[in-house]
Motif scaffolding. Structure first.
Motif, PDB file in Angstrom:
ATOM      1  N   LYS A   1      86.732  19.326  12.546  1.00 25.17           N
ATOM      2  CA  LYS A   1      85.689  20.268  12.978  1.00 25.17           C
ATOM      3  C   LYS A   1      84.423  20.085  12.155  1.00 25.17           C
ATOM      4  N   ALA A   2      84.588  19.934  10.831  1.00 23.42           N
ATOM      5  CA  ALA A   2      83.429  19.755   9.960  1.00 23.42           C
ATOM      6  C   ALA A   2      82.704  18.447  10.259  1.00 23.42           C
ATOM      7  N   ASN A   3      83.467  17.374  10.479  1.00 24.31           N
ATOM      8  CA  ASN A   3      82.847  16.081  10.771  1.00 24.31           C
ATOM      9  C   ASN A   3      82.114  16.099  12.102  1.00 24.31           C
ATOM     10  N   ARG A   4      82.703  16.740  13.097  1.00 23.56           N
ATOM     11  CA  ARG A   4      82.040  16.806  14.415  1.00 23.56           C
ATOM     12  C   ARG A   4      80.720  17.560  14.313  1.00 23.56           C
ATOM     13  N   LYS A   5      80.716  18.648  13.534  1.00 17.39           N
ATOM     14  CA  LYS A   5      79.474  19.394  13.351  1.00 17.39           C
ATOM     15  C   LYS A   5      78.454  18.564  12.579  1.00 17.39           C
ATOM     16  N   THR A   6      78.924  17.836  11.577  1.00 20.87           N
ATOM     17  CA  THR A   6      78.035  16.965  10.799  1.00 20.87           C
ATOM     18  C   THR A   6      77.404  15.907  11.694  1.00 20.87           C
ATOM     19  N   TRP A   7      78.217  15.266  12.532  1.00 20.01           N
ATOM     20  CA  TRP A   7      77.700  14.229  13.416  1.00 20.01           C
ATOM     21  C   TRP A   7      76.669  14.790  14.390  1.00 20.01           C
ATOM     22  N   ARG A   8      76.959  15.982  14.920  1.00 20.34           N
ATOM     23  CA  ARG A   8      76.021  16.586  15.879  1.00 20.34           C
ATOM     24  C   ARG A   8      74.691  16.915  15.215  1.00 20.34           C
ATOM     25  N   LEU A   9      74.764  17.548  14.053  1.00 19.59           N
ATOM     26  CA  LEU A   9      73.529  17.907  13.344  1.00 19.59           C
ATOM     27  C   LEU A   9      72.737  16.669  12.959  1.00 19.59           C
ATOM     28  N   ASN A  10      73.438  15.622  12.557  1.00 21.42           N
ATOM     29  CA  ASN A  10      72.761  14.383  12.181  1.00 21.42           C
ATOM     30  C   ASN A  10      71.992  13.800  13.368  1.00 21.42           C
ATOM     31  N   ARG A  11      72.620  13.800  14.534  1.00 18.74           N
ATOM     32  CA  ARG A  11      71.943  13.295  15.736  1.00 18.74           C
ATOM     33  C   ARG A  11      70.714  14.125  16.062  1.00 18.74           C
ATOM     34  N   GLU A  12      70.845  15.453  15.958  1.00 12.18           N
ATOM     35  CA  GLU A  12      69.729  16.335  16.293  1.00 12.18           C
ATOM     36  C   GLU A  12      68.572  16.167  15.312  1.00 12.18           C
ATOM     37  N   ILE A  13      68.885  16.071  14.030  1.00 10.94           N
ATOM     38  CA  ILE A  13      67.839  15.895  13.013  1.00 10.94           C
ATOM     39  C   ILE A  13      67.131  14.563  13.206  1.00 10.94           C
ATOM     40  N   ARG A  14      67.910  13.526  13.470  1.00 12.00           N
ATOM     41  CA  ARG A  14      67.319  12.202  13.689  1.00 12.00           C
ATOM     42  C   ARG A  14      66.348  12.230  14.866  1.00 12.00           C
ATOM     43  N   SER A  15      66.763  12.864  15.953  1.00 14.31           N
ATOM     44  CA  SER A  15      65.918  12.943  17.139  1.00 14.31           C
ATOM     45  C   SER A  15      64.618  13.702  16.856  1.00 14.31           C
ATOM     46  N   LEU A  16      64.725  14.824  16.118  1.00 19.69           N
ATOM     47  CA  LEU A  16      63.541  15.624  15.801  1.00 19.69           C
ATOM     48  C   LEU A  16      62.556  14.846  14.926  1.00 19.69           C
ATOM     49  N   ILE A  17      63.077  14.124  13.940  1.00 19.48           N
ATOM     50  CA  ILE A  17      62.192  13.367  13.040  1.00 19.48           C
ATOM     51  C   ILE A  17      61.535  12.205  13.776  1.00 19.48           C
ATOM     52  N   LEU A  18      62.297  11.511  14.611  1.00 19.03           N
ATOM     53  CA  LEU A  18      61.718  10.390  15.354  1.00 19.03           C
ATOM     54  C   LEU A  18      60.676  10.871  16.351  1.00 19.03           C
ATOM     55  N   ASN A  19      60.877  12.037  16.934  1.00 20.00           N
ATOM     56  CA  ASN A  19      59.860  12.604  17.830  1.00 20.00           C
ATOM     57  C   ASN A  19      58.590  12.931  17.052  1.00 20.00           C
ATOM     58  N   LEU A  20      58.747  13.474  15.833  1.00 16.94           N
ATOM     59  CA  LEU A  20      57.593  13.760  14.981  1.00 16.94           C
ATOM     60  C   LEU A  20      56.845  12.469  14.654  1.00 16.94           C
ATOM     61  N   ALA A  21      57.602  11.427  14.326  1.00 13.79           N
ATOM     62  CA  ALA A  21      56.981  10.130  14.020  1.00 13.79           C
ATOM     63  C   ALA A  21      56.282   9.549  15.246  1.00 13.79           C
ATOM     64  N   LYS A  22      56.892   9.708  16.411  1.00 11.94           N
ATOM     65  CA  LYS A  22      56.289   9.193  17.638  1.00 11.94           C
ATOM     66  C   LYS A  22      54.969   9.893  17.935  1.00 11.94           C
ATOM     67  N   GLU A  23      54.944  11.210  17.761  1.00 13.46           N
ATOM     68  CA  GLU A  23      53.710  11.958  17.968  1.00 13.46           C
ATOM     69  C   GLU A  23      52.611  11.460  17.034  1.00 13.46           C
ATOM     70  N   ARG A  24      52.999  11.192  15.773  1.00 10.48           N
ATOM     71  CA  ARG A  24      52.008  10.721  14.818  1.00 10.48           C
ATOM     72  C   ARG A  24      51.480   9.336  15.196  1.00 10.48           C
ATOM     73  N   ARG A  25      52.398   8.448  15.619  1.00 10.95           N
ATOM     74  CA  ARG A  25      51.970   7.096  15.996  1.00 10.95           C
ATOM     75  C   ARG A  25      51.049   7.122  17.209  1.00 10.95           C
ATOM     76  N   GLU A  26      51.345   8.011  18.138  1.00 10.59           N
ATOM     77  CA  GLU A  26      50.542   8.084  19.359  1.00 10.59           C
ATOM     78  C   GLU A  26      49.258   8.871  19.162  1.00 10.59           C
ATOM     79  N   GLY A  27      49.105   9.453  17.976  1.00 12.30           N
ATOM     80  CA  GLY A  27      47.875  10.166  17.666  1.00 12.30           C
ATOM     81  C   GLY A  27      47.745  11.508  18.341  1.00 12.30           C
TER      82      GLY A  27
END
Length: 519
Positions: A262-288
């Motif tokens: 249960k703990a690992n599944r939650k960790t994996w899910r949160l990791n995916r969500e955080i990664r997506s949020l950060i990459l979206n932030l980076a994409k916004e910055r790159r696109e100006g």
């Protein structure tokens, strides 16, 4: 036909037998023979430790000692106790039994506990990349830390530090004073409303508000945004921190991080969500698409990813891991440190009054500027003493990537060294008989005059791996403390329960409720 089937069955059995032998040999080598060779090299130097079991190492014994301590522990609001006895009773027990150097293991990880000042000094002076952050950090805590600047080694770490460190140089931090002050205005206004609505004396649990303030600062200073834009990242990182801290004793058990618990599944899910949020932030910055200031840490990280790494996945990992490191370390540790500092000032009204008098004299009703902050000697001493008693991180860790010599000690390749920061900060032999007492005067003549072994003071780490963000952290703490002191007086609420907890950082388990009055 029957003969062919018989030969086929025999071949299958042979292959299965070979695979089983290979697996058995691997497990025997990985779980026992290799660790035992490392332990034997330490034993020859007179270093002892508790005997480990095959699969868990000393984890079961650590849990047993912890449970015994919890059963004996009585609730207390006495804030002068050495909390390391409560949080890490197994280390206290083993040190009393084996001395300041002893070996232990968690699963397959072999560790050397180091609380000898001379060895700590040698570790601080060590410059070679042959000793760095333990590899298990980026594996077992990879979802939270990845291979960012906090956990990487070698050429990758050198490049990351070259990219990130300049963003936290003193001159750069001096230019962040105004944005930190802006972030403090919202916090103090909200507290002022609470105090006013409760008739001039309001109870405020400061922890979460300070996290929001610190998150706002790190967002503005490093990512050109504000807390409202980054709150989803902070919220998920906080959740991830809680999940992983509950598993902290189980680091090193082979294969555990791959099981769908249960703990690992939650960790994996949160990791995916955080990664997506950060990459979206980076994409916004790159696109100006962001209208925020572009001269910030995120721009440097994006540029660093382009400069040094080739494939897309490595570039993304570089961006995500370093953003996670800055988001987590940049706001969580600072906010927690301020909470402890306010708790200590609430318990010591004399020092609260002395620090307030200094702030009022220097600021004269104005917001503090960089020059005023530099002159705040009492406030600085209070912060230093608070960081001594309640360092943000409990341990400084290193791994020997080659055989390493530290003084007379030969550390074999593969050993991880663990310095217990919280325990070193409470050593009476180093700090004197009042080591467990809040006494900012000890820092009157700086860190070198505060104790017998200045290298034993390490709230921001040790040696070349000292935290790159310590300049920002100190300025941020000075600003928010000076603003609070100039606007409020405060004391501990009767509801306060003193219970430091290890959640990857050392934080108040039940929060810090304070009674605020308008000054």
């Amino acid at each position: 036909m029957e003969r062919e089937l018989s030969w086929g069955a025999q071949i299958s059995l042979c292959i299965s037998g070979l695979l089983c032998c290979f697996l058995l040999h691997y497990l025997c080598e990985f779980l026992w023979l290799r660790p035992e060779r490392l332990r034997e090299k330490l034993r020859r130097q007179g270093i002892k430790g508790p005997p480990p079991s095959l699969w868990y190492g000393n984890i079961k014994e650590m849990k047993r000692i912890q449970m015994e301590e919890n059963a004996l522990r009585e609730s207390s609001d006495h804030v002068k106790d050495d909390y390391s006895v409560v949080m890490f009773p197994y280390f206290v027990k083993w040190r009393n039994e084996y001395g300041p150097l002893f070996m232990y293991s968690t699963g397959s990880i072999q560790l050397l506990y180091v609380s000898h000042p001379d060895i700590v000094k040698e570790m601080g002076l060590y410059k070679s990349l042959d000793m760095g952050k333990p590899s298990y950090l980026s594996k077992d805590r990879g979802a939270l830390l990845g291979k960012g600047i906090l956990t990487s080694n070698g050429d990758l770490w050198t490049h990351q530090r070259k990219v990130i460190a300049p963003e936290f140089y003193a001159d750069k931090v001096k230019g962040m004073v105004d944005l930190i002050l802006d972030a403090s205005v919202k916090l103090l206004k909200s507290w002022d409303r609470i105090v006013e609505s409760e008739g001039g004396a309001g109870v405020i649990v400061v922890d979460e508000d300070l996290r929001s303030f610190s998150a706002d600062v790190i967002s503005r200073a490093c990512f050109g945004s504000n807390y409202s834009e980054g709150k989803e990242i902070f919220f998920r990182l906080r959740q991830l921190q809680h999940v992983m801290s509950k598993q902290s004793l189980f680091i090193g058990i082979p294969g555990l991080r791959y099981l769908p618990t249960k703990a690992n599944r939650k960790t994996w899910r949160l990791n995916r969500e955080i990664r997506s949020l950060i990459l979206n932030l980076a994409k916004e910055r790159r696109e100006g698409s962001s209208t925020s200031c572009k001269n910030n840490l995120l721009e440097s990280i994006l540029e660093g990813a382009r400069d040094n790494l080739l494939n897309t996945r490595d570039r993304e990992d570089f961006i995500v891991d370093n953003c996670k490191n800055i988001y987590f370390a940049g706001h969580e540790t600072t906010a927690t440190s301020v909470s402890w500092c306010l708790m200590l000032l609430a318990c010591h009204p004399k020092w609260q009054a002395q620090a307030r008098a200094e702030v009022i004299k220097l600021c004269q009703g104005q917001f503090p500027n960089a020059d005023m902050l530099r002159k705040m000697k009492t406030v600085t001493m209070v912060i230093q003493e608070s960081l001594r008693l309640y360092p943000p991180t409990a341990f400084v860790t290193r791994e020997a990537f080659k055989d390493v010599k530290l003084g007379e000690l030969n550390v074999p390749k593969g050993i991880s060294l663990v310095i217990p920061t919280s325990i070193m900060h409470h050593e009476q032999e180093i700090w004197g008989p009042d080591a467990n007492e809040f006494n900012p005067d000890r820092f009157l003549h700086g860190i070198s005059g505060a104790c017998k072994s200045p290298h034993a003071y390490m709230p921001f780490g040790l040696g070349s791996r000292t935290c790159v963000g310590q300049n920002l952290a100190m300025v941020e703490m000075k600003i928010i403390l000076s603003r609070i002191l100039s606007n409020f007086s405060f004391l501990l609420s009767p509801n306060y329960v003193h219970s430091p907890a290890f959640r990857l950082t050392i934080e108040p388990q039940f929060g810090v409720p304070l009674i605020f009055k308008r000054e």
